[in-house]
Each structure stands twice: as structure tokens, then as C-alpha cells.
Scaffold this motif. Structure first.
Motif, PDB file in Angstrom:
ATOM      1  N   ALA A  99       0.905  -1.172   0.037  1.00 31.25           N
ATOM      2  CA  ALA A  99      -0.052   0.060  -0.015  1.00 31.25           C
ATOM      3  C   ALA A  99       0.730   1.188   0.099  1.00 31.25           C
ATOM      4  O   ALA A  99       2.046   1.077   0.607  1.00 31.25           O
ATOM      5  N   VAL A 100       0.416   2.467  -0.709  1.00 34.74           N
ATOM      6  CA  VAL A 100       0.882   3.608  -0.514  1.00 34.74           C
ATOM      7  C   VAL A 100       0.828   4.179   0.736  1.00 34.74           C
ATOM      8  O   VAL A 100      -0.263   3.617   1.711  1.00 34.74           O
ATOM      9  N   ASP A 132       5.297   2.424  -8.333  1.00 30.74           N
ATOM     10  CA  ASP A 132       6.189   1.691  -9.013  1.00 30.74           C
ATOM     11  C   ASP A 132       6.835   0.358  -8.163  1.00 30.74           C
ATOM     12  O   ASP A 132       6.831  -0.500  -8.834  1.00 30.74           O
ATOM     13  N   ARG A 133       7.174   0.817  -6.991  1.00 33.45           N
ATOM     14  CA  ARG A 133       7.454  -0.439  -6.246  1.00 33.45           C
ATOM     15  C   ARG A 133       6.256  -1.397  -6.091  1.00 33.45           C
ATOM     16  O   ARG A 133       6.671  -2.650  -6.028  1.00 33.45           O
ATOM     17  N   LEU A 145      -2.247  -8.210  -3.492  1.00 29.85           N
ATOM     18  CA  LEU A 145      -2.957  -7.069  -3.559  1.00 29.85           C
ATOM     19  C   LEU A 145      -1.974  -5.757  -3.568  1.00 29.85           C
ATOM     20  O   LEU A 145      -1.344  -5.696  -2.735  1.00 29.85           O
ATOM     21  N   ALA A 146      -2.373  -4.698  -4.241  1.00 36.30           N
ATOM     22  CA  ALA A 146      -1.752  -3.482  -4.176  1.00 36.30           C
ATOM     23  C   ALA A 146      -2.803  -2.509  -4.073  1.00 36.30           C
ATOM     24  O   ALA A 146      -3.596  -2.420  -4.857  1.00 36.30           O
ATOM     25  N   LEU A 147      -2.695  -1.568  -2.860  1.00 38.96           N
ATOM     26  CA  LEU A 147      -3.598  -0.476  -2.714  1.00 38.96           C
ATOM     27  C   LEU A 147      -2.948   0.977  -2.963  1.00 38.96           C
ATOM     28  O   LEU A 147      -1.999   1.280  -2.267  1.00 38.96           O
ATOM     29  N   GLY A 201       7.475  10.942 -11.305  1.00 32.44           N
ATOM     30  CA  GLY A 201       6.717   9.778 -11.667  1.00 32.44           C
ATOM     31  C   GLY A 201       5.993   8.845 -10.610  1.00 32.44           C
ATOM     32  O   GLY A 201       5.325   7.978 -11.213  1.00 32.44           O
ATOM     33  N   THR A 202       5.902   9.403  -9.513  1.00 28.09           N
ATOM     34  CA  THR A 202       5.165   8.672  -8.462  1.00 28.09           C
ATOM     35  C   THR A 202       3.804   9.239  -8.385  1.00 28.09           C
ATOM     36  O   THR A 202       3.621  10.478  -8.891  1.00 28.09           O
ATOM     37  N   GLY A 203       2.867   8.592  -7.941  1.00 27.34           N
ATOM     38  CA  GLY A 203       1.402   9.021  -7.780  1.00 27.34           C
ATOM     39  C   GLY A 203       1.311  10.532  -7.063  1.00 27.34           C
ATOM     40  O   GLY A 203       0.788  11.377  -7.701  1.00 27.34           O
TER      41      GLY A 203
END
Length: 302
Positions: A99-100, A132-133, A145-147, A201-203
Motif C-alpha cells: 500500500a501507499v 512503481d515499487r 493485492l496493491a492499494l 513519476g510517482t502518484g
């Protein structure tokens, strides 16, 4: 064409080790026995998987094509074994999620707590990072899962459309930052300040860039780029930097009077967050349990 999980495990171990000898040590088999296993796999496929060199083993085009499928099959076999063992009471089962930071500090802890209240024998492995990670970890089977902030689907990763929610991001500053004394404060006043933000490049960076563009402003000069949330918060608190953060990331600091939102009238920067999964493969049962809890939380928030 038939091949065994043992053959695929041998194949992927050689790829990871780049050497037949080192792979044999990892697998606790003799080098000739491992060589015979790979030879039988190559005979099943009708093509060589490796080119043998004095410095190690290099994949052929056929080997490159087989690798992602072998990795996926081994991962699915592990998931099946873990789920069956969990049903039999022999293992706990593991939720693997990334997760971020803004989700890792609020929504994810609530979801994990809800899942463990119902299934206390589960274990949870969490990684935190920017998109990206997380995407890389998803593709490497390190998480299921990625959040993260909503991004376009790819050929390998897709959003789970019924699990999404919103949060709001702000400019943050220490409570004694000079801009707090300015009357009629506006976003343009932040342009000549020292900024620290996650990398380009990150959110979060792209979200901030979009907000400044919507206000017909260029991006400020960024003095520090870092993926470390600890470093970002320290620069804001101790060195007078401005930063761009989603509200859940700093609710603890806000409550403690460490730093808080910079009161810029009319600045409301919302973003959509969602859950992502790999397109291929079955979502393991522990991940489905967490996903169901996230759906309930996000539905309530909506």
C-alpha cells in the motif's frame, strides 16, 4: 506436453542462481541430478532452456518465454497448498499486501483489524511504497493485492473496480512556518519555498503537478525528492520545508500539533484510490478475505 512442479522449481532456481552448481546447493541435490531434471524438462518442451557458458547459465528465448509461466504456476501451487493446509488447520494462511503511505496509515490497518477479528489465525505481510515499487512487487508475486492511487490498467495488472474510494491531499507545513502569517494566502505563494516531495513519476508527484497546472501555475522548484515518509515528515517538522501529502498520512502529526495543512482557501485536491491485482492467476483466499473487508470499508466511506 507435461512437466512437474519439481522441474519448474529446478528451472526457476537455476535462473535465480545463474549457475547449475549454486542451484544444486540451494536445492540440496547433486549437480548431475539437477542437470538430468532440466534435461527432461527440455525434452518435454522440445527445445533448450539455457545456453551453457563458462560464466554460468543464460536463458534462451524459449527459457525467457517459460519463466513467467513457471513462476506463476509455482506461486499458484504454493497458494493452493497454503489454503488447503489452512482449511485442515495445519497452517494459518498469509495475506500479502502492499500500500501507499496514506492507505497504510488508515484504511489498511482498519481492514487488517477487521479481518483478524474474524480469522485470528491469519498472518499479514505488508510492504509500503509508491506505485512503481508496488507494481513490481505484484508482478514478482511478492504481494497479491496493491492499494494505491488509481492508474490505468496494464496488460499484467488491473484495478478491482468495486473497491475504490477518495481522499484529499494538501500542502503541509510546520505550525511556525512563515507563510501562516501571510494574509490572503494562495497557492502561488508557495512557489518560492523549499519543497520536499516523493520522486517524479510517482502518484503523489503527478497529483501535485496536476493541481498546480489546474491553478495555471508551474511546479515549484523541488529541493528534495525522497520515497521515505519519515524523511519527508522530518523535513517539514524540523527544517521548514513544504510538502504535499494526503490527509491520512499526517493525522497523527496534526493531532499532536507537529505540522498541519497550510490554509490555502479553495484548494481541494481529491484523488481516487483503488485495489489492484495481477490479471493472471487466482486471488488467494486470505487476500480475498482482506479484499472483502476493504470493500465494506470503502462502501461505508462512499
Amino acid at each position: 506436453m507435461t512437466f512437474s512442479l519439481q522441474q519448474l522449481h529446478a528451472f526457476t532456481t537455476i535462473v535465480e542462481s545463474s549457475s547449475l552448481g549454486r542451484a544444486a546447493e540451494v536445492l540440496h541435490v547433486t549437480q548431475p541430478a539437477l542437470s538430468r531434471t532440466i534435461k527432461r524438462l527440455e525434452e518435454e518442451l522440445g527445445a533448450p532452456l539455457f545456453e551453457r557458458h563458462s560464466k554460468g547459465m543464460q536463458l534462451t528465448a524459449i527459457g525467457e518465454a517459460l519463466l513467467p509461466h513457471a513462476t506463476l504456476l509455482l506461486h499458484e501451487a504454493d497458494n493452493a497448498r497454503e489454503e488447503i493446509d489452512a482449511i485442515r488447520g495445519l497452517a494459518k494462511g498469509t495475506i500479502r499486501v502492499g500500500a501507499v503511505a496514506s492507505i497504510a496509515t488508515l484504511v489498511l490497518p482498519l481492514a487488517v483489524s477487521g479481518v483478524l477479528a474474524r480469522w485470528p489465525n491469519l498472518r499479514v505481510q505488508i510492504i509500503e511504497g509508491v506505485w512503481d515499487r508496488l507494481a513490481d512487487s505484484l508482478l514478482k508475486q511478492e504481494i497479491d493485492l496493491a492499494l494505491s492511487m488509481a492508474v490505468p490498467d496494464t496488460d499484467e495488472i488491473t484495478a478491482i473496480s468495486d473497491c475504490c474510494w477518495e481522499d484529499t491531499s494538501y500542502v503541509v507545513a510546520a505550525l511556525d512556518h512563515p507563510l501562516r502569517a501571510k494574509t490572503a494566502l494562495c497557492l502561488a505563494d508557495t512557489l518560492d519555498q523549499q519543497w520536499c516531495v516523493p520522486p517524479r513519476g510517482t502518484g503523489p508527484f503527478e497529483h501535485m503537478q496536476r493541481v498546480f497546472a489546474e491553478h495555471a501555475l508551474p511546479m515549484p522548484e523541488i529541493a528534495v525528492e525522497t520515497r521515505s515518509i519519515t524523511v519527508l515528515k522530518s523535513l517539514v517538522t524540523r527544517a521548514g520545508f513544504l510538502s504535499w501529502m494526503a490527509a491520512p498520512m499526517y493525522d497523527t502529526e496534526s493531532a499532536a500539533g507537529v505540522f498541519d495543512t497550510l490554509p490555502i482557501p479553495g484548494l481541494v485536491a481529491r484523488r481516487t484510490l483503488t485495489a489492484f491485482r495481477r490479471r493472471q492467476g487466482i486471488l488467494p483466499r486470505p487476500a480475498l478475505m482482506l479484499l472483502e473487508q476493504l470493500r465494506q470499508l470503502t462502501a461505508t466511506a462512499a
